[in-house]
Design a protein around this motif. Sequence first.
Motif, mmCIF file in Angstrom:
data_model
loop_
_atom_site.group_PDB
_atom_site.id
_atom_site.type_symbol
_atom_site.label_atom_id
_atom_site.label_comp_id
_atom_site.label_asym_id
_atom_site.label_seq_id
_atom_site.Cartn_x
_atom_site.Cartn_y
_atom_site.Cartn_z
ATOM 1 N N VAL A 19 0.840 -1.202 0.000
ATOM 2 C CA VAL A 19 0.000 0.000 0.000
ATOM 3 C C VAL A 19 0.872 1.248 0.000
ATOM 4 C CG1 VAL A 19 -0.337 0.137 2.539
ATOM 5 C CG2 VAL A 19 -2.035 1.085 1.014
ATOM 6 N N ASP A 46 -4.308 13.285 13.341
ATOM 7 C CA ASP A 46 -4.284 13.093 11.884
ATOM 8 C C ASP A 46 -4.642 14.435 11.263
ATOM 9 O OD1 ASP A 46 -4.678 10.312 9.897
ATOM 10 O OD2 ASP A 46 -5.172 12.279 9.068
ATOM 11 N N ASP A 54 8.721 -2.687 13.493
ATOM 12 C CA ASP A 54 8.601 -3.595 12.344
ATOM 13 C C ASP A 54 9.425 -3.048 11.182
ATOM 14 O OD1 ASP A 54 7.332 -5.740 10.776
ATOM 15 O OD2 ASP A 54 6.254 -4.134 9.748
ATOM 16 N N HIS A 100 9.946 -6.332 9.167
ATOM 17 C CA HIS A 100 8.934 -5.794 8.233
ATOM 18 C C HIS A 100 7.922 -6.889 7.829
ATOM 19 C CE1 HIS A 100 8.327 -2.359 5.092
ATOM 20 N NE2 HIS A 100 7.171 -2.936 5.386
ATOM 21 N N THR A 127 6.573 15.429 5.150
ATOM 22 C CA THR A 127 5.996 15.944 6.402
ATOM 23 C C THR A 127 6.154 14.952 7.556
ATOM 24 O OG1 THR A 127 3.768 15.026 6.105
ATOM 25 C CG2 THR A 127 4.207 17.175 5.088
ATOM 26 N N ARG A 139 -6.587 4.082 7.434
ATOM 27 C CA ARG A 139 -7.123 2.714 7.463
ATOM 28 C C ARG A 139 -6.489 1.900 8.594
ATOM 29 N NH1 ARG A 139 -6.809 3.433 1.409
ATOM 30 N NH2 ARG A 139 -4.594 3.448 1.845
ATOM 31 N N ILE A 140 -5.136 1.804 8.577
ATOM 32 C CA ILE A 140 -4.476 0.920 9.543
ATOM 33 C C ILE A 140 -4.508 1.522 10.944
ATOM 34 C CG2 ILE A 140 -2.287 -0.226 10.129
ATOM 35 C CD1 ILE A 140 -1.674 -0.147 7.047
ATOM 36 N N CYS A 163 4.938 0.598 12.798
ATOM 37 C CA CYS A 163 4.658 -0.331 11.689
ATOM 38 C C CYS A 163 4.383 0.474 10.429
ATOM 39 C CB CYS A 163 3.439 -1.205 11.993
ATOM 40 S SG CYS A 163 3.733 -2.450 13.228
HETATM 41 N N1 NAI Z 1 4.950 -2.386 8.138
HETATM 42 C C1 NAI Z 1 4.226 -2.834 7.122
HETATM 43 O O1 NAI Z 1 4.365 -3.965 6.684
HETATM 44 C C2 NAI Z 1 3.203 -1.957 6.528
HETATM 45 C C3 NAI Z 1 3.358 -0.600 6.527
HETATM 46 N N2 NAI Z 1 2.410 0.203 5.966
HETATM 47 C C4 NAI Z 1 2.593 1.662 6.017
HETATM 48 O O2 NAI Z 1 1.443 2.232 6.629
HETATM 49 C C5 NAI Z 1 1.085 3.406 5.917
HETATM 50 C C6 NAI Z 1 -0.365 3.741 6.143
HETATM 51 O O3 NAI Z 1 -1.212 2.836 5.464
HETATM 52 P P1 NAI Z 1 -2.796 3.062 5.414
HETATM 53 O O4 NAI Z 1 -3.340 3.187 6.798
HETATM 54 O O5 NAI Z 1 -3.374 2.041 4.525
HETATM 55 O O6 NAI Z 1 -2.845 4.489 4.714
HETATM 56 P P2 NAI Z 1 -3.908 5.656 4.890
HETATM 57 O O7 NAI Z 1 -3.650 6.590 3.766
HETATM 58 O O8 NAI Z 1 -5.280 5.088 5.067
HETATM 59 O O9 NAI Z 1 -3.491 6.346 6.280
HETATM 60 C C7 NAI Z 1 -2.430 7.226 6.427
HETATM 61 C C8 NAI Z 1 -2.893 8.364 7.316
HETATM 62 O O10 NAI Z 1 -1.768 9.191 7.621
HETATM 63 C C9 NAI Z 1 -2.252 10.517 7.716
HETATM 64 N N3 NAI Z 1 -1.153 11.469 7.630
HETATM 65 C C10 NAI Z 1 -0.488 11.878 6.533
HETATM 66 N N4 NAI Z 1 0.442 12.799 6.888
HETATM 67 C C11 NAI Z 1 0.355 12.954 8.223
HETATM 68 C C12 NAI Z 1 1.035 13.762 9.177
HETATM 69 N N5 NAI Z 1 1.995 14.603 8.790
HETATM 70 N N6 NAI Z 1 0.687 13.653 10.472
HETATM 71 C C13 NAI Z 1 -0.298 12.800 10.853
HETATM 72 N N7 NAI Z 1 -0.988 12.029 9.995
HETATM 73 C C14 NAI Z 1 -0.660 12.107 8.709
HETATM 74 C C15 NAI Z 1 -3.238 10.615 6.563
HETATM 75 O O11 NAI Z 1 -4.129 11.715 6.714
HETATM 76 C C16 NAI Z 1 -3.949 9.276 6.656
HETATM 77 O O12 NAI Z 1 -5.110 9.324 7.451
HETATM 78 C C17 NAI Z 1 1.468 3.078 4.461
HETATM 79 O O13 NAI Z 1 1.679 4.244 3.701
HETATM 80 C C18 NAI Z 1 2.732 2.263 4.624
HETATM 81 O O14 NAI Z 1 3.864 3.098 4.569
HETATM 82 C C19 NAI Z 1 1.286 -0.323 5.411
HETATM 83 C C20 NAI Z 1 1.088 -1.668 5.385
HETATM 84 C C21 NAI Z 1 2.026 -2.609 5.928
#
Ligand code: NAI
Length: 386
Positions: free
Chosen positions: A95, A196, A297, A320, A249, A175-176, A271
């Motif tokens: 993602v 957020d 992670d 990871h 950011t 989402r997460i 994570c």
């Molecule tokens: N460790 C792993 O295996 C995994 C890591 N990830 C990481 O998790 C991230 C998030 O995934 P999702 O929740 O699906 O994405 P998402 O887009 O639903 O959530 C990300 C959130 O971060 C917020 N955000 C952006 N900039 C910000 C800031 N400066 N301060 C506070 N909040 C801020 C956004 O408004 C959004 O609500 C991915 O981009 C990926 O890098 C995702 C899946 C697995």
Amino acid sequence: MAKPVSVEVWNPNGKYRVISTKPMPGTRWINLLIEQDCRVEICTEKKTILSVEDIIALIGNKCDGVIGQLTEDWGDTLFAALSRAGGKAFSNMAVGYNNVDVNAANKYGVAVGNTPGVLTETTAELAASLSLSAARRIVEADEFMRAGLYDGWLPHLFVGNLLKGQTVGVIGAGRIGSAYARMMVEGFKMNLIYYDLYQATRLEKFVTAYGEFLKSNGEQPVYWKRASSMDEVLREADVISLHPVLDKTTYHLINKERLATMKKEAILVNCSRGPVVDEVALVEHLKQNPMFRVGLDVFEDEPFMKPGLAEMKNAIVVPHIASASKWTREGMATLAALNVLGKIKGYPIWGDPNQVAPFLNENAPPPAACPSIVNAKALGLPVSKL
Ligand SMILES: NC(=O)C1=CN([C@@H]2O[C@H](COP(=O)(O)OP(=O)(O)OC[C@H]3O[C@@H](n4cnc5c(N)ncnc54)[C@H](O)[C@@H]3O)[C@@H](O)[C@H]2O)C=CC1
Ligand SMILES: O=C(O)C(=O)CO
């Protein structure tokens, strides 16, 4: 001349040449591509992280689309190579797409896919596991047991933190982050504070309703608060989990100064992506504050850890694996393949990348759409009416 890269070929006479830079879990993704006349080439090189040169060699002179990995550097050089080979589609099997220069993809008219939704709960579950493991010192206790050091129950042995009634802090309640918050609130009756850029209305409603349910049961209710700054979360929360995207950011969002504002016995979980935390500052903070614990992670210079981290008893480190459940990884492969296939076939973009279930149903053909293309707007791609 780039060295040839070893591949496994499926459906050699297929019209469209699609490359996967790694073998991926499951076979549905391969079958879906083959059914639509794709020749699928899967890179079988032993090395874990492919270089730009390796991928250029894989792309060759004719390539319609590539499924790639988050460890690869998808910038101008690779998108130029893909475009020269006639390719118009790329999808990360992830993602997060901080490894992709979307502006470069736009320049060459290449669609960039990602895999949201299918990994939300799996990733949140790992964040919850790290939170619990850190709170209850599970890894330290396991090592102690295996070392043969246990010689009887003691009142002070591996005393940790009770989560019930404490405050969980979430930075990035997308989402997460929201799924993790719900697990911690409902599972452990923690209060929530989150930060957020956007309001997480559904999450707020969930915590309000759960608090009312607890109250009606004669139990202590839970509360939520949307913080006006990240620092408010860091000051007030007992367990803090990081779930933002990685961009300019959020780089080093957690640094020396911010670590100093956290409670001495706080737990920090990451994570998201390694560079969200200044790992050198974190190692120093762990040394100075033995009751402060982390569950990580992801790392700043993956696959490496900053010096000193591996020796810290108050750190839990895993490689990871947050999205590593069988169902999720097979689903990620399917979504990535369908992103590439959809673009090759000229399908429109699925209307809601948060609702990808129809693409994951093994008993029905997937919708004729690309599940998630992050630069759909920039490329002016049509949205599905399905
Ligand atoms: N460790 C792993 O295996 C995994 C890591 N990830 C990481 O998790 C991230 C998030 O995934 P999702 O929740 O699906 O994405 P998402 O887009 O639903 O959530 C990300 C959130 O971060 C917020 N955000 C952006 N900039 C910000 C800031 N400066 N301060 C506070 N909040 C801020 C956004 O408004 C959004 O609500 C991915 O981009 C990926 O890098 C995702 C899946 C697995
Ligand atoms: O999807 C991602 O962004 C990952 O880090 C691996 O699941």
